[in-house]
Motif scaffolding. Sequence first.
Motif, PDB file in Angstrom:
ATOM      1  N   CYS A   1       2.459  10.674  -5.774  1.00 13.37           N
ATOM      2  CA  CYS A   1       2.437   9.585  -6.353  1.00 13.37           C
ATOM      3  C   CYS A   1       1.928   9.719  -7.865  1.00 13.37           C
ATOM      4  CB  CYS A   1       1.169   8.686  -6.138  1.00 13.37           C
ATOM      5  SG  CYS A   1       1.523   8.226  -4.339  1.00 13.37           S
TER       6      CYS A   1
ATOM      7  N   ARG B   1      -3.350   3.690  -2.341  1.00 14.28           N
ATOM      8  CA  ARG B   1      -3.580   2.642  -3.316  1.00 14.28           C
ATOM      9  C   ARG B   1      -2.787   1.264  -2.990  1.00 14.28           C
ATOM     10  NH1 ARG B   1      -1.441   5.771  -8.573  1.00 14.28           N
ATOM     11  NH2 ARG B   1       0.636   5.571  -6.974  1.00 14.28           N
ATOM     12  N   TYR B   2      -3.621   0.354  -3.296  1.00 16.40           N
ATOM     13  CA  TYR B   2      -3.253  -1.119  -3.162  1.00 16.40           C
ATOM     14  C   TYR B   2      -2.428  -1.892  -4.307  1.00 16.40           C
ATOM     15  CZ  TYR B   2      -5.208  -0.964   1.684  1.00 16.40           C
ATOM     16  OH  TYR B   2      -5.620  -0.873   2.832  1.00 16.40           O
TER      17      TYR B   2
ATOM     18  N   ARG C   1       0.730  -1.308   0.029  1.00 17.78           N
ATOM     19  CA  ARG C   1      -0.244  -0.095  -0.068  1.00 17.78           C
ATOM     20  C   ARG C   1       0.756   1.199   0.111  1.00 17.78           C
ATOM     21  NH1 ARG C   1      -2.156   3.147   4.070  1.00 17.78           N
ATOM     22  NH2 ARG C   1      -4.332   4.465   3.427  1.00 17.78           N
TER      23      ARG C   1
ATOM     24  N   ASP D   1       4.189   8.486 -11.138  1.00 18.25           N
ATOM     25  CA  ASP D   1       3.425   7.542 -12.166  1.00 18.25           C
ATOM     26  C   ASP D   1       3.730   8.181 -13.513  1.00 18.25           C
ATOM     27  OD1 ASP D   1       2.398   5.996 -10.250  1.00 18.25           O
ATOM     28  OD2 ASP D   1       0.530   6.772 -10.230  1.00 18.25           O
TER      29      ASP D   1
ATOM     30  N   ARG E   1      -1.139  12.063  -2.767  1.00 15.97           N
ATOM     31  CA  ARG E   1      -1.739  11.682  -4.105  1.00 15.97           C
ATOM     32  C   ARG E   1      -0.995  12.359  -5.216  1.00 15.97           C
ATOM     33  NH1 ARG E   1      -6.721  12.021  -1.239  1.00 15.97           N
ATOM     34  NH2 ARG E   1      -7.081  14.155  -1.724  1.00 15.97           N
TER      35      ARG E   1
END
Length: 214
Positions: free
Chosen positions: A114, A25-26, A20, A118, A111
């Motif tokens: 991340c 998010r997992y 996680r 990404d 967020r």
Amino acid sequence: KVAQPDRIPTQQPKTLTLSRDSAGRYFIAFQIEIQLEEAPVAVNDTCVGVDLGLKTLAVYSTGEAKKAHEAERKRRRQLKHAQRALSRKVGSRKGEKKSNRWLRQRRKVSRLECRIADARKDCQHKLTHDLTERFGVICLEDLNVTGMMRSAKGTQEAPGKNVPQKAGLNRGLANAGFGEIRRQVEYKSHWKGNIVLFAERFAPTSRTCSCCGS
């Protein structure tokens, strides 16, 4: 998003890891063992030289230029404002109890971080996939990324020069991820049978001779 049927592994996974991230998010990561029937063969014998940079992520010897992900720059500006707002919430100081607004803003910052990561990974994978799919021989520069990112602060007796400019350069080098691009090119080329060569870091590989044009 459902995976494609031909990409779903039928073998029993060797390891399975559930993780996680900071954004909540997992992810499930698993490893399987596949026996290749024959050694991979390079798609062609076309050779390309790649010059990595900050303003333009990569320039091919064919004249093509690959820019960094535009979304990363946009998200980075948003992250700067979000971190500034976080520093003004109750709980940002040491010893203060974290308020609910601080916790909500911290999740927002996570967020954004991340999403930036990404976008960076997406750009790197697209670049290395393009290289390994189109060229059988890939030439990279043997960059000393650790040395390039060394701090310029110096010591109290001998302080460094242009420290803010060097800090910005180090930030750009970290965002570009030259080491990760090299790692991806090497393992993807190994999968596909391509050849990866490295030019000397001090060789004038990015110059054009004014006499012969080489």
